[in-house]
Write an enzyme that holds these catalytic residues in place. Structure first.
Site, PDB file in Angstrom:
ATOM      1  N   ARG A   3      -9.167  -5.104   3.166  1.00  0.00           N
ATOM      2  CA  ARG A   3      -9.955  -4.069   2.477  1.00  0.00           C
ATOM      3  C   ARG A   3      -9.606  -4.056   0.995  1.00  0.00           C
ATOM      4  O   ARG A   3     -10.490  -3.880   0.139  1.00  0.00           O
ATOM      5  CB  ARG A   3      -9.692  -2.693   3.094  1.00  0.00           C
ATOM      6  CG  ARG A   3     -10.230  -2.548   4.504  1.00  0.00           C
ATOM      7  CD  ARG A   3      -9.991  -1.154   5.054  1.00  0.00           C
ATOM      8  NE  ARG A   3     -10.778  -0.155   4.369  1.00  0.00           N
ATOM      9  CZ  ARG A   3     -10.614   1.159   4.486  1.00  0.00           C
ATOM     10  NH1 ARG A   3      -9.637   1.627   5.270  1.00  0.00           N
ATOM     11  NH2 ARG A   3     -11.381   2.005   3.822  1.00  0.00           N
ATOM     12  N   CYS A  28      -4.928   5.246  -0.545  1.00  0.00           N
ATOM     13  CA  CYS A  28      -5.390   4.513   0.633  1.00  0.00           C
ATOM     14  C   CYS A  28      -6.896   4.691   0.714  1.00  0.00           C
ATOM     15  O   CYS A  28      -7.568   4.653  -0.313  1.00  0.00           O
ATOM     16  CB  CYS A  28      -4.683   5.012   1.891  1.00  0.00           C
ATOM     17  SG  CYS A  28      -4.920   6.779   2.212  1.00  0.00           S
TER      18      CYS A  28
END
Length: 275
Positions: A172, A230
């Site tokens: 990601r 995150c």
């Protein structure tokens, strides 16, 4: 005080003269609410706390899990029995991310004694309790600001002047895939540091010395400020907990990638390098 507690230590504390308040933060991203699982069996005396409604505000401009309204958060904590003069232990059923979110919020709002059950519910080998307990109401009044917090501009600046860690999975970060947010990639200058690498296969945190070496290799040498983000500010709290175990203070960018990536004016980097 150590920020984590073993199952054996928790069992001893629960049998002591002033047992801690225990919070069950079981949660699964995108899945059903896990309160039914809590009611089927939980650590004796534990109160269930819902991450989506009590540890976060509704999704919006602040990201998928913005920081909660303090009145909502405080009410939930007091209903669970939390007071400033009583130890608090948080746990969840898996990765420890949700438990760390509760740990961070309580620490950020001034609670002096909060720990996470190392290894989560899977590490507990004592009896479980069914149903819903009725804890004596606590008196905790949140006072935000006890831990450092970043907004988007602060995160962008820290990525250039200090060390900004990206706690998501490496794919990601690189932008190879993005299963949740609008686009993939990372904040320019941020360093990939998947939070999953802070724990062993059993889900327990790695030894403090090992964590310190890991973060040193990523640039946390003690000479610069450290921040973490995150996807939505949940797993980043787990990384901040790991950093604390290593003796490294760190700030949370609560909006994280879910907030950053929704703002089309903000730059996005892809690939394995910070850029």
């Amino acid at each position: 005080m150590n920020a984590i507690i073993s199952a054996a230590e928790l069992a001893n504390a629960l049998a002591g003269p002033k047992p801690p308040v225990v919070l069950d933060i079981r949660y699964q991203l995108g899945g059903p609410n896990l309160r039914p699982a809590y009611e089927e069996g939980h650590i004796p005396g534990a109160a269930f706390v819902d991450l989506d409604s009590e540890l976060a505000a509704p999704a919006g401009a602040g990201g998928r899990h913005p920081l909660p309204d303090m009145e909502v958060f405080g009410t939930a904590m007091r209903a669970a029995g939390v007071s400033a003069d009583r130890d608090v232990i948080t746990y969840d059923g898996g990765l420890g991310w949700a438990a760390a979110r509760a740990w961070w919020l309580l620490r950020w709002t001034g609670h002096p004694s909060v720990r996470v059950l190392d290894g989560g519910l899977a590490a507990w080998d004592g009896p479980l309790e069914a149903g819903v307990p009725s804890p004596v109401a606590g008196t905790f009044l949140p006072s935000p600001g006890a831990l450092p917090l970043l907004d988007a501009d602060g995160a962008a600046a820290l990525a250039r002047t200090g060390l900004l860690l990206d706690a998501r999975a490496a794919e990601r970060y690189r932008g190879d895939v993005e299963p949740i947010d609008r686009i993939g990639g990372h904040i320019p200058g941020a360093v990939s540091a998947p939070t999953t690498e802070n724990v062993t296969e059993s889900g327990h945190f790695r030894p403090a010395a090992e964590l310190a070496e890991r973060f040193k290799s990523l640039g946390a040498t003690g000479t610069c400020e450290v921040g973490v983000y995150c996807g939505s500010g949940v797993s980043a709290a787990h990384e901040i907990l790991a950093l604390e175990l290593a003796g490294i203070p760190a700030a949370l960018y609560a909006g994280s990638w879910s907030q950053w990536s929704e703002d089309g004016s903000r730059p996005v980097a892809t690939g394995p390098d910070p850029q």
